[in-house]
Design a protein around this motif. Structure first.
Motif, PDB file in Angstrom:
ATOM      1  N   ALA A   4      27.703  38.079  41.324  1.00 21.47           N
ATOM      2  CA  ALA A   4      28.761  39.056  41.581  1.00 21.47           C
ATOM      3  C   ALA A   4      29.088  39.835  40.317  1.00 21.47           C
ATOM      4  O   ALA A   4      29.306  41.061  40.367  1.00 21.47           O
ATOM      5  N   LEU A   5      29.116  39.163  39.179  1.00 26.40           N
ATOM      6  CA  LEU A   5      29.366  39.843  37.911  1.00 26.40           C
ATOM      7  C   LEU A   5      28.267  40.848  37.600  1.00 26.40           C
ATOM      8  O   LEU A   5      28.542  41.970  37.183  1.00 26.40           O
ATOM      9  N   HIS A  30      40.870  38.432  36.157  1.00 21.59           N
ATOM     10  CA  HIS A  30      42.148  38.795  36.781  1.00 21.59           C
ATOM     11  C   HIS A  30      42.226  38.246  38.205  1.00 21.59           C
ATOM     12  O   HIS A  30      43.244  37.652  38.596  1.00 21.59           O
ATOM     13  N   VAL A  31      41.189  38.440  38.986  1.00 27.08           N
ATOM     14  CA  VAL A  31      41.191  37.980  40.377  1.00 27.08           C
ATOM     15  C   VAL A  31      41.269  36.460  40.454  1.00 27.08           C
ATOM     16  O   VAL A  31      41.994  35.900  41.289  1.00 27.08           O
ATOM     17  N   VAL A  45      32.966  31.249  44.244  1.00 28.83           N
ATOM     18  CA  VAL A  45      34.268  31.870  44.495  1.00 28.83           C
ATOM     19  C   VAL A  45      34.500  31.910  46.002  1.00 28.83           C
ATOM     20  O   VAL A  45      33.547  31.955  46.788  1.00 28.83           O
ATOM     21  N   ARG A  46      35.773  31.888  46.392  1.00 28.15           N
ATOM     22  CA  ARG A  46      36.100  31.955  47.812  1.00 28.15           C
ATOM     23  C   ARG A  46      35.842  33.366  48.340  1.00 28.15           C
ATOM     24  O   ARG A  46      35.835  34.345  47.577  1.00 28.15           O
ATOM     25  N   GLY A  47      35.672  33.449  49.644  1.00 33.29           N
ATOM     26  CA  GLY A  47      35.365  34.741  50.255  1.00 33.29           C
ATOM     27  C   GLY A  47      36.446  35.785  50.022  1.00 33.29           C
ATOM     28  O   GLY A  47      36.144  36.963  49.766  1.00 33.29           O
ATOM     29  N   LEU A  51      36.038  39.361  48.016  1.00 28.68           N
ATOM     30  CA  LEU A  51      36.406  40.632  48.637  1.00 28.68           C
ATOM     31  C   LEU A  51      37.388  41.396  47.747  1.00 28.68           C
ATOM     32  O   LEU A  51      37.237  42.612  47.533  1.00 28.68           O
ATOM     33  N   ARG A  52      38.397  40.706  47.222  1.00 26.56           N
ATOM     34  CA  ARG A  52      39.359  41.342  46.336  1.00 26.56           C
ATOM     35  C   ARG A  52      38.678  41.865  45.076  1.00 26.56           C
ATOM     36  O   ARG A  52      38.983  42.974  44.593  1.00 26.56           O
ATOM     37  N   TYR A  53      37.757  41.081  44.555  1.00 27.18           N
ATOM     38  CA  TYR A  53      37.026  41.489  43.356  1.00 27.18           C
ATOM     39  C   TYR A  53      36.242  42.768  43.613  1.00 27.18           C
ATOM     40  O   TYR A  53      36.292  43.716  42.822  1.00 27.18           O
ATOM     41  N   GLU A  54      35.554  42.831  44.717  1.00 29.76           N
ATOM     42  CA  GLU A  54      34.755  44.014  45.050  1.00 29.76           C
ATOM     43  C   GLU A  54      35.654  45.242  45.223  1.00 29.76           C
ATOM     44  O   GLU A  54      35.268  46.354  44.845  1.00 29.76           O
TER      45      GLU A  54
END
Length: 275
Positions: A4-5, A30-31, A45-47, A51-54
């Motif tokens: 994801a990073l 932060h997330v 990481v949780r789903g 989603l928040r990260y994206e």
């Protein structure tokens, strides 16, 4: 977290963000509510977190300032609330704040003009022992953030006002020990990145055709407010390395005029002492 990073860093790089990997990591931290250095310890990481990260990465890819996405900006030892309507403090301004802190004796009266989020004023209140710090700001939007950030500091007084008004703080004429200012100073027409053009108020960035339209009245106001022996520090554009010291000398009420460079060896602020 690594895939994801990596994907986030690629997206930010494609969008033209200057520090894509760093920003991707800060958004992830932060997330997840962890320090950036602990990201290497997180393998899943949780789903909802992903989603928040994206979502936040996409905001940053649209060149929303990182600090606006996070809701805070780091400045010296402080975390300041920022968002649309207030100028995001820059790292180079920490040098002017540090100079002001060094010249603030216990019990001093300090004025910070064009205070914005309060970065300079609150750093002086936090790291020195002034009796009073007056933070002056004219923008109603910025004043909301300034008042919120200043709330924990008993020595700080927020004053709405325009620094081009020669009668500003007239009750303090000749009584101020230290005056600091990070004014709008970019010459009009200078190209700026989208984070600045689309999110910083023009009134907080541009200082007229030559970038000095606010600095000139600030120098006059400083001369009126400072006591004999009081000091002033004014940040300026890197093209003003000769101009601002020359304006201070030409005023005739200052001595010990010095130009200071930033960490990239560019002219960044000028200081002087009231005769």
């Amino acid at each position: 977290m690594s895939p994801a990073l990596a994907a986030a860093a690629r997206r930010l790089a494609e969008a033209g963000v200057e520090s894509p990997r760093v920003d991707a990591e800060l958004l992830a931290a932060h997330v997840l509510g962890v320090g950036r250095g602990r990201l290497v310890l997180i393998d899943t990481v949780r789903g909802d977190e992903l989603l928040r990260y994206e979502e936040l990465v996409e905001l940053r890819a649209r060149r929303v300032p990182l600090q606006h996405v996070l809701g805070t900006a780091a400045f010296r030892h402080l975390e300041l609330k920022v968002g649309d309507g207030v100028f995001v403090p820059r790292p180079e301004t920490e040098l002017l704040a540090g100079w002001g802190i060094e010249h603030t004796a216990a019990g001093a009266t300090v004025v910070d003009l064009c205070s914005g989020s309060g970065a300079i004023a609150l750093s002086v209140a936090d790291e020195a022992e002034p009796a009073l710090v007056i933070a002056v700001e004219r923008s109603p939007e910025a004043l909301v953030y300034l008042r919120d950030n200043a709330r924990p500091f008993a020595s700080v007084r927020v004053e709405p006002g325009d620094v081009t008004d020669p009668n500003l703080l007239s009750d303090l004429h000749g009584r101020v020990d230290v005056l600091l200012c990070n004014p709008p100073y970019v010459p009009e027409g200078t190209p700026v990145p989208p984070e600045v053009a689309d999110h910083d108020r023009a009134m907080a960035v541009f200082g007229g055709a030559d970038g000095l339209s606010v600095i000139r009245p600030v120098i006059k106001l400083a001369a009126a407010l400072l006591r004999s022996g009081g000091v002033v520090g004014i940040e300026h554009d890197d093209v003003h390395g000769d101009d601002v010291p020359a304006l201070l000398r030409a005023d005739g009420r200052f001595t010990d005029v010095i130009g200071h460079i930033d960490l990239t060896d560019r002219p960044r602020f000028a200081t002087a002492r009231r005769v």
